[in-house]
Design an enzyme around this catalytic site. Structure first.
Site, PDB file in Angstrom:
ATOM      1  N   GLY A   1       0.791  -1.227   0.000  1.00 51.00           N
ATOM      2  CA  GLY A   1       0.000   0.000   0.000  1.00 51.00           C
ATOM      3  C   GLY A   1       0.824   1.279   0.000  1.00 51.00           C
ATOM      4  O   GLY A   1       0.267   2.381  -0.001  1.00 51.00           O
TER       5      GLY A   1
ATOM      6  N   LYS B   1      -3.797  -4.910   4.167  1.00 49.12           N
ATOM      7  CA  LYS B   1      -4.756  -5.931   4.571  1.00 49.12           C
ATOM      8  C   LYS B   1      -4.907  -6.019   6.089  1.00 49.12           C
ATOM      9  O   LYS B   1      -3.936  -5.878   6.834  1.00 49.12           O
ATOM     10  CB  LYS B   1      -4.302  -7.292   4.024  1.00 49.12           C
TER      11      LYS B   1
ATOM     12  N   VAL C   1       2.080 -12.660   4.453  1.00 50.90           N
ATOM     13  CA  VAL C   1       1.624 -12.606   5.848  1.00 50.90           C
ATOM     14  C   VAL C   1       0.460 -13.570   6.057  1.00 50.90           C
ATOM     15  O   VAL C   1       0.361 -14.243   7.086  1.00 50.90           O
ATOM     16  CB  VAL C   1       1.189 -11.170   6.225  1.00 50.90           C
TER      17      VAL C   1
ATOM     18  N   ARG D   1       7.367 -14.059  -2.719  1.00 48.45           N
ATOM     19  CA  ARG D   1       7.800 -14.332  -1.345  1.00 48.45           C
ATOM     20  C   ARG D   1       6.666 -15.027  -0.613  1.00 48.45           C
ATOM     21  O   ARG D   1       5.582 -15.219  -1.156  1.00 48.45           O
ATOM     22  CB  ARG D   1       8.141 -13.021  -0.629  1.00 48.45           C
TER      23      ARG D   1
END
Length: 445
Positions: free
Chosen positions: A164, A235, A294, A291
């Site tokens: 973001g 998020k 989260v 990657r």
């Protein structure tokens, strides 16, 4: 190759998560920690600790030379970058390779291709994926021209962005110049690159992503996740599978993610992110995060696959042990991020000492956290304190399990996002499933 000693170039809950899987696999761990994290729970659980610098990220976790030197001095075979920090930095992966240390992640070419959002759009288009109208614009004049072509509302997005950062919504032409200046300034501060591009804004959009695994030759998916509940494009709530989505739309978006992974010869765990129109379920490629994410625990919950283990096995040169037919998701899982932030003060960070941290437990409840009683939340880093993950046979049951888990969560004395999550979990629109990215603003109103 065999990984005997793993250097973890990260902190917090993801560092702890990697340590525990590595230990189960018989791999020794070295935590590359800042001075601020020298007494953290990950530091206590790692086999060794190497200090990479003082508290500020720029002097430690983001200092490539220091991190590489620490990994080399520790005699590490490989480095796991976690998420954030240097996890998608091609220069970091290259420096590790030059030091003879395996980077647990995709190839340098993939990091370069996916790290540049415009290059990622081009690769996605080559693979036949739809992208939102918009594109590159190097000068203010070019941005204005591109914006006029794309139409309003639109988004300005950092070319090297993520999380973001460097992103601004623009609703009117007269707001464009100010938004551009802010987006470029944030992009420069966050990524060292002020370049932005223009993309159409979808009013009723859902953020749906697909977890992929690849070994450079084969690629499979592990289903969808929905991450539409966000604040400032970051998020807060994630779940798997994406709810209230027709089977044909789900199959199409999963197939698109695998097609892209195969097109670029992806290695390891990655996430293809899409914007889905909530009205007709048309979808557009946003980016591929090269990657671990989260929100990976919700995928682990419904598939039973340890994604960190898969990353490490691929890094050792092993082919995927899973085929697509072996992936059989069951039930529903929901994750909420507990951040040291005050939702009533525009999510202002609230670092300090967690005098009491009582996390929920019980059947179908998982907590990934590095915070216990008396632990510090330093002011230098992301405010994530931990994640509460619930899994149940149905989404309705998962929502009830989440409500119960959040009711037993206690963190004193700092403000956290826990009260907001209790409101979200109790909201009938959330219970119904399929909310769009405007849900949180409607909840707060």
């Amino acid at each position: 190759m065999t990984i005997r000693k793993l250097f973890i170039a990260n902190r917090g809950e993801i560092a702890l998560r990697v340590i525990r899987t590595a230990r189960r696999m018989g791999i020794a761990t070295v935590l590359g920690a800042s001075e601020a994290d020298a007494a953290s729970l990950p530091a206590l659980e790692a086999d060794e600790v190497a200090i990479v610098g003082p508290g500020p990220s720029s002097q430690g976790y983001l200092a490539i030379d220091r991190v590489v030197a620490a990994a080399k001095a520790a005699g590490a075979d490989a480095v796991h970058p976690g998420y954030g920090f240097l996890s998608e930095n091609a220069d970091f992966a290259r420096a590790m390779a030059e030091a003879g240390i395996t980077f647990v992640g995709p190839s340098i070419a993939t990091l370069e291709g996916m790290g540049d959002k415009l290059a990622a759009r081009r690769l996605a288009t080559e693979a036949g994926l739809p992208v939102l109208p918009g594109g590159e614009a190097q000068t203010p004049e070019a941005v204005r021209q591109r914006a006029a072509e794309t139409g309003y509302p639109l988004l300005l997005k950092a070319v090297a962005g993520g999380g973001g950062k460097g992103m601004r919504r623009v609703d009117r032409p007269e707001d464009l110049d100010a938004a551009l200046a802010m987006a470029q300034a944030e992009a420069q501060a966050s990524f060292g690159n002020p370049a932005v591009y223009v993309e159409r804004f979808v009013a009723r959009g859902r953020h749906v992503e697909v977890q992929v695994l690849g070994d450079g030759v084969r690629a499979i998916h592990l289903g969808t996740r929905d991450c539409s509940i966000q604040r400032r494009f970051q998020k807060l709530v994630e779940e798997a599978p994406a709810p209230a989505m027709p089977d044909d739309a789900r199959a199409a978006i999963e197939a698109a993610a695998v097609r892209l992974a195969r097109h670029i010869g992806y290695r390891g765990a990655g996430t293809a992110e899409f914007l889905v129109d909530a009205d007709d379920f048309s979808f557009f490629f946003l980016e591929l995060n090269a990657r671990i994410q989260v929100e990976h625990p919700v995928t682990e919950a419904i598939t039973g696959v340890d994604l960190i283990e898969q990353q490490l096995l691929v890094a050792m040169g092993k082919p995927l042990s899973l085929t697509q037919s072996m992936v059989r998701p069951t039930g529903a899982a929901i994750e909420v991020r507990i951040n040291a932030e005050d939702p009533d003060a525009d999510f202002r960070p609230s670092p300090g000492t967690a005098i009491r941290a009582a996390w929920p437990a019980g059947p179908g409840v998982r907590v990934d956290s590095h915070i216990a009683n008396g632990c510090e939340v330093p002011p230098f880093y992301d405010s994530l304190m931990g994640k509460v993950i619930v899994h149940a046979a149905t989404r309705e049951e998962a929502v009830r399990r989440l409500q119960a888990a959040l009711s037993s969560l206690e963190i004193d004395v700092m403000p956290t996002t826990a009260p907001l999550h209790r409101r979200i979990a109790a909201d009938p629109r959330f219970a119904a499933g399929g909310v769009d990215t405007g849900f949180l603003s409607g909840l707060q109103a």
